[in-house]
Write a protein that holds these residues in place. Structure first.
Motif, PDB file in Angstrom:
ATOM      1  N   TYR A  93       0.862  -1.178   0.000  1.00 49.60           N
ATOM      2  CA  TYR A  93       0.000   0.000   0.000  1.00 49.60           C
ATOM      3  C   TYR A  93       0.901   1.231   0.000  1.00 49.60           C
ATOM      4  O   TYR A  93       2.060   1.176   0.417  1.00 49.60           O
ATOM      5  CB  TYR A  93      -0.959   0.020   1.191  1.00 49.60           C
ATOM      6  CG  TYR A  93      -0.291  -0.181   2.516  1.00 49.60           C
ATOM      7  CD1 TYR A  93       0.345   0.874   3.165  1.00 49.60           C
ATOM      8  CD2 TYR A  93      -0.293  -1.436   3.134  1.00 49.60           C
ATOM      9  CE1 TYR A  93       0.960   0.691   4.379  1.00 49.60           C
ATOM     10  CE2 TYR A  93       0.321  -1.626   4.349  1.00 49.60           C
ATOM     11  CZ  TYR A  93       0.945  -0.569   4.972  1.00 49.60           C
ATOM     12  OH  TYR A  93       1.574  -0.753   6.182  1.00 49.60           O
ATOM     13  N   THR A  94       0.345   2.333  -0.469  1.00 46.00           N
ATOM     14  CA  THR A  94       1.105   3.577  -0.583  1.00 46.00           C
ATOM     15  C   THR A  94       0.449   4.649   0.282  1.00 46.00           C
ATOM     16  O   THR A  94      -0.769   4.843   0.239  1.00 46.00           O
ATOM     17  CB  THR A  94       1.165   4.052  -2.044  1.00 46.00           C
ATOM     18  OG1 THR A  94       1.870   3.072  -2.810  1.00 46.00           O
ATOM     19  CG2 THR A  94       1.893   5.385  -2.152  1.00 46.00           C
ATOM     20  N   LEU A  95       1.256   5.349   1.058  1.00 47.18           N
ATOM     21  CA  LEU A  95       0.799   6.407   1.963  1.00 47.18           C
ATOM     22  C   LEU A  95       1.447   7.726   1.564  1.00 47.18           C
ATOM     23  O   LEU A  95       2.602   7.755   1.117  1.00 47.18           O
ATOM     24  CB  LEU A  95       1.168   6.063   3.407  1.00 47.18           C
ATOM     25  CG  LEU A  95       0.761   4.669   3.890  1.00 47.18           C
ATOM     26  CD1 LEU A  95       1.221   4.451   5.320  1.00 47.18           C
ATOM     27  CD2 LEU A  95      -0.733   4.481   3.774  1.00 47.18           C
ATOM     28  N   ARG A  96       0.706   8.794   1.780  1.00 43.50           N
ATOM     29  CA  ARG A  96       1.202  10.106   1.378  1.00 43.50           C
ATOM     30  C   ARG A  96       1.156  11.096   2.535  1.00 43.50           C
ATOM     31  O   ARG A  96       0.262  11.040   3.378  1.00 43.50           O
ATOM     32  CB  ARG A  96       0.390  10.639   0.190  1.00 43.50           C
ATOM     33  CG  ARG A  96       0.636   9.853  -1.099  1.00 43.50           C
ATOM     34  CD  ARG A  96      -0.260  10.322  -2.240  1.00 43.50           C
ATOM     35  NE  ARG A  96       0.093   9.649  -3.486  1.00 43.50           N
ATOM     36  CZ  ARG A  96      -0.298   8.422  -3.812  1.00 43.50           C
ATOM     37  NH1 ARG A  96      -1.054   7.723  -2.979  1.00 43.50           N
ATOM     38  NH2 ARG A  96       0.065   7.882  -4.957  1.00 43.50           N
ATOM     39  N   HIS A  97       2.111  11.975   2.518  1.00 42.52           N
ATOM     40  CA  HIS A  97       2.261  13.038   3.507  1.00 42.52           C
ATOM     41  C   HIS A  97       1.007  13.917   3.564  1.00 42.52           C
ATOM     42  O   HIS A  97       0.465  14.320   2.530  1.00 42.52           O
ATOM     43  CB  HIS A  97       3.485  13.870   3.107  1.00 42.52           C
ATOM     44  CG  HIS A  97       3.689  15.122   3.885  1.00 42.52           C
ATOM     45  ND1 HIS A  97       4.455  15.181   5.019  1.00 42.52           N
ATOM     46  CD2 HIS A  97       3.237  16.390   3.667  1.00 42.52           C
ATOM     47  CE1 HIS A  97       4.471  16.420   5.466  1.00 42.52           C
ATOM     48  NE2 HIS A  97       3.744  17.179   4.667  1.00 42.52           N
ATOM     49  N   SER A  98       0.531  14.233   4.809  1.00 42.99           N
ATOM     50  CA  SER A  98      -0.610  15.138   4.966  1.00 42.99           C
ATOM     51  C   SER A  98      -0.422  15.945   6.247  1.00 42.99           C
ATOM     52  O   SER A  98      -0.545  15.410   7.349  1.00 42.99           O
ATOM     53  CB  SER A  98      -1.924  14.357   5.032  1.00 42.99           C
ATOM     54  OG  SER A  98      -2.995  15.204   5.411  1.00 42.99           O
TER      55      SER A  98
END
Length: 643
Positions: free
Chosen positions: A539-544
């Motif tokens: 899975y891919t996670l992104r900065h927030s």
């Protein structure tokens, strides 16, 4: 003579790492079905290995050993050597003899006489050399004389299972086969606690199956403990349903318990990950703020590392030493507290801390388990944080200030947030707030159904998904900095959460399974792709920044609440723990109505009637803290895990 342990061979279905069983000089053929070894002329076979050395220190300190000897059954012309690895590090050859055998008559070496008046410490190992022709080693055993007459342990093997039908059926079949030939098999009975009510294992002379509500591992093992007490067993062995292990585990465990000097002796099995079957994950552990697995990472293929671990293992253990329930054998007479209804995670820690066991480990007694890192999810992290906080609220030996305990929750959440695992952090925040509701929360949520639904609802991105053949392309700039500089940048900027435009300029990083539980590999990344062990799912996670700041604010407000309520919480949990870890509590939850007694073939009626139910306990204390909603931030991405 009583067999303490035998030489075993690799089994393909469990572990096939040769160096964990033997070290060969020259060609060797192994027959795993018979457990025999065939040596070509001139070949030498040494058993100074994890599964086959004899830890003299552990055995002699724990047990009264009279007439210790080694028996070797082999055919051909061969030389026997016995080595003694002392605590000082010296390796001494204490025996050498030559034999020519054509039949199955064992060669016996009197180890007690060889050791003489020396301290019974160190490690013993066998070596066999083929001299003039092929030699077949049919078997070898360390044994001792039978002790003076005394009651032998009545051991209940209690396996809690949930919808792993094939796995548990295979384990039961292997246990039945072993017990049929084991000298003390009649003293051992297998209990299957079927939380999924799907295993459909028939009752027999050696096996009893019990349908059980799904209150997790805690409820399953609590049921196993109740049944073991009702049937008059003296000892119980808790085991996971997904564990792979050699049947030799059962022999060594039973013999150590049978010969133990201290009636409080308990045995904690080690754990090895199925991903790296040569590497210790945990050889016992202690708890203080987090779990500290002992000898984690030890390469069992390396003689020096193995010897260091085995010589150190029998030494004094930390005050908060505990045994994992993948394999934990203990005396029922020492049980003062039954499991706490954690559902899963942490129940084994508190059980060891609350009961006065003398816990030992023994080489070769080990369970091969699915990797903990790969199993991590927002739900497991929720469960982990709950038990971590409770241990410090309940036990004097772990007493900390309000801020000292809160640091555990803050550290858990920050580890997730720094790696863009915002959903995991939200689950951990939920755990912290649930703990602040008091012990009644655990009684009301004993089946975890409501919390499983809540966590499922807030988990969107942190789920394993099938990946395309090629992983996302990487872009590395900050993650190529020197390690020290990268570490400072990651901490000072909270991995870019304090820097403008980080979602655009931060790196795109792909992390393999070994890096999934660590913070440092994520430093410098604004898009993080996590892979499973095979690299087929991820899975891919992104900065927030928005999700990070929302969680940070919620963490700060929870910290203030915790500071105000800490003293009241501690008192409530200490009262609640005493009430919720009684036999009466679990009888009400698991066996409503009259407690039934099941006749056991190895148990006398007098023994079965020796245990009477305890008076009912009052309801667990509630401090009346209202549950607060945790607002999962919309959009953004995340996936969590801490090590």
């Amino acid at each position: 003579m009583m067999t303490l342990q035998t030489i075993i061979a690799p089994e393909q279905s469990i572990c096939s790492e040769p160096a964990l069983y033997y070290r060969a000089t020259g060609p060797v053929q192994v027959d795993p079905l018979r457990g025999s070894f065939s040596l070509a002329q001139g070949c030498a076979l040494a058993f100074d290995t994890y599964f086959n050395l004899f830890n003299l220190t552990t055995w002699s300190r724990s047990c009264a050993l009279e007439g210790l000897c080694l028996e070797v059954t082999a055919t051909g012309h061969f030389e026997l050597r016995i080595h003694h690895q002392t605590r000082a590090g010296a390796r001494v050859l204490i025996h050498r003899s030559r034999h020519s055998q054509s039949g199955a008559t064992p060669c016996r070496v009197d180890l007690a006489a060889l050791l003489g008046g020396q301290p019974q410490t160190g490690l013993l190992s066998l070596e066999i050399r083929a001299l003039e022709s092929e030699v077949t080693l049919h078997g070898a055993r360390f044994s001792c004389q039978s002790p003076p007459p005394r009651p032998l342990p009545q051991l209940a093997i209690s396996i809690t299972t949930y919808q792993r039908e094939h796995k548990v059926r295979d384990t039961v079949a292997r246990l039945q086969s072993f017990l049929a030939d084991f000298a003390f098999g009649e003293k051992i009975h297998v209990q299957i606690i079927d939380n999924g009510q799907s295993a459909k294992i028939p009752n027999s002379r050696r096996v009893s199956s019990y349908s059980n509500p799904n209150f997790g591992g805690a409820g399953g093992f609590a049921r196993g403990l109740l049944e073991a007490q009702d049937q008059g067993f003296s000892h119980c062995l808790f085991m996971d349903d997904d564990a792979s292990f050699h049947m030799e585990n059962i022999r060594r465990t039973y013999m150590l318990l049978a010969l133990a000097r201290d009636p409080a002796t308990a045995l904690a099995g080690a754990m090895i990950s199925n991903l790296q079957k040569w590497r210790i994950w945990e050889n016992g552990a202690y708890f203080d703020g987090s779990c500290h697995p002992l000898f984690n990472g030890t390469d069992l293929r390396q003689p020096a590392a193995l010897q260091q671990m085995e010589l150190a293992s029998p030494q004094a253990q930390p005050a908060t030493f505990y045994g994992g329930w993948w394999f934990f054998a203990f005396p029922l007479a020492q049980v003062r507290h039954h499991p706490f209804p954690f559902f899963v995670r942490g129940d084994d820690i508190s059980f060891s801390l609350a009961n006065d066991f003398t816990i030992v480990t023994l080489n070769g007694v080990v369970s091969f388990q699915d990797d903990f890192v790969e199993k991590e999810s927002p739900q497991t992290l929720y469960l982990d944080l709950r038990n971590h906080l409770l241990h410090h609220l309940i036990f004097d030996k772990l007493d900390r200030s309000a801020l000292g305990t809160a640091r555990i929750a803050c550290r858990f959440m920050m580890r997730s947030m720094l790696r863009c695992k915002y959903e995991s952090a939200a689950a951990q925040l939920l755990a912290w707030r649930d703990v602040m509701q008091g012990p009644a929360f655990f009684g009301h949520n004993i089946d975890m159904q409501d919390r499983q639904a809540r966590i499922h609802a807030l988990t969107d991105n942190e789920r394993w998904q099938k990946l395309p053949p090629a992983p996302p392309p990487e872009r590395r700039l900050f993650s190529r900095l020197p390690r020290r500089l990268r570490h400072l940048l990651g901490l000072a900027s909270l991995n870019g959460h304090l820097l403008p435009f980080w979602s655009r300029i931060g790196d795109r990083i792909v992390l393999k399974i070994g890096e999934r539980g660590l913070v440092f590999p994520a430093f410098g990344g604004a898009r993080l792709t996590y892979l499973n062990s095979s690299g087929t799912r991820g899975y891919t996670l992104r900065h927030s920044k928005r999700r990070f700041c929302t969680l940070a604010w919620q963490m700060a407000t929870s910290l203030l609440r915790w500071q105000r309520q800490h003293g009241q919480l501690k008192q409530a949990y200490r009262r609640g723990y005493d009430e919720m870890t009684t036999r009466a509590y679990w009888e009400r939850k698991l066996k409503p109505g009259a407690a039934h007694q099941v006749a056991h073939p190895t148990t006398s009626p007098a023994a079965r009637s020796a245990l009477s139910p305890q008076p009912p306990a009052s309801s667990p204390t509630s401090i009346g803290v209202p549950e607060k909603e945790i607002m999962p931030a919309p959009v953004a991405t995340a996936r969590g895990l801490s090590s």
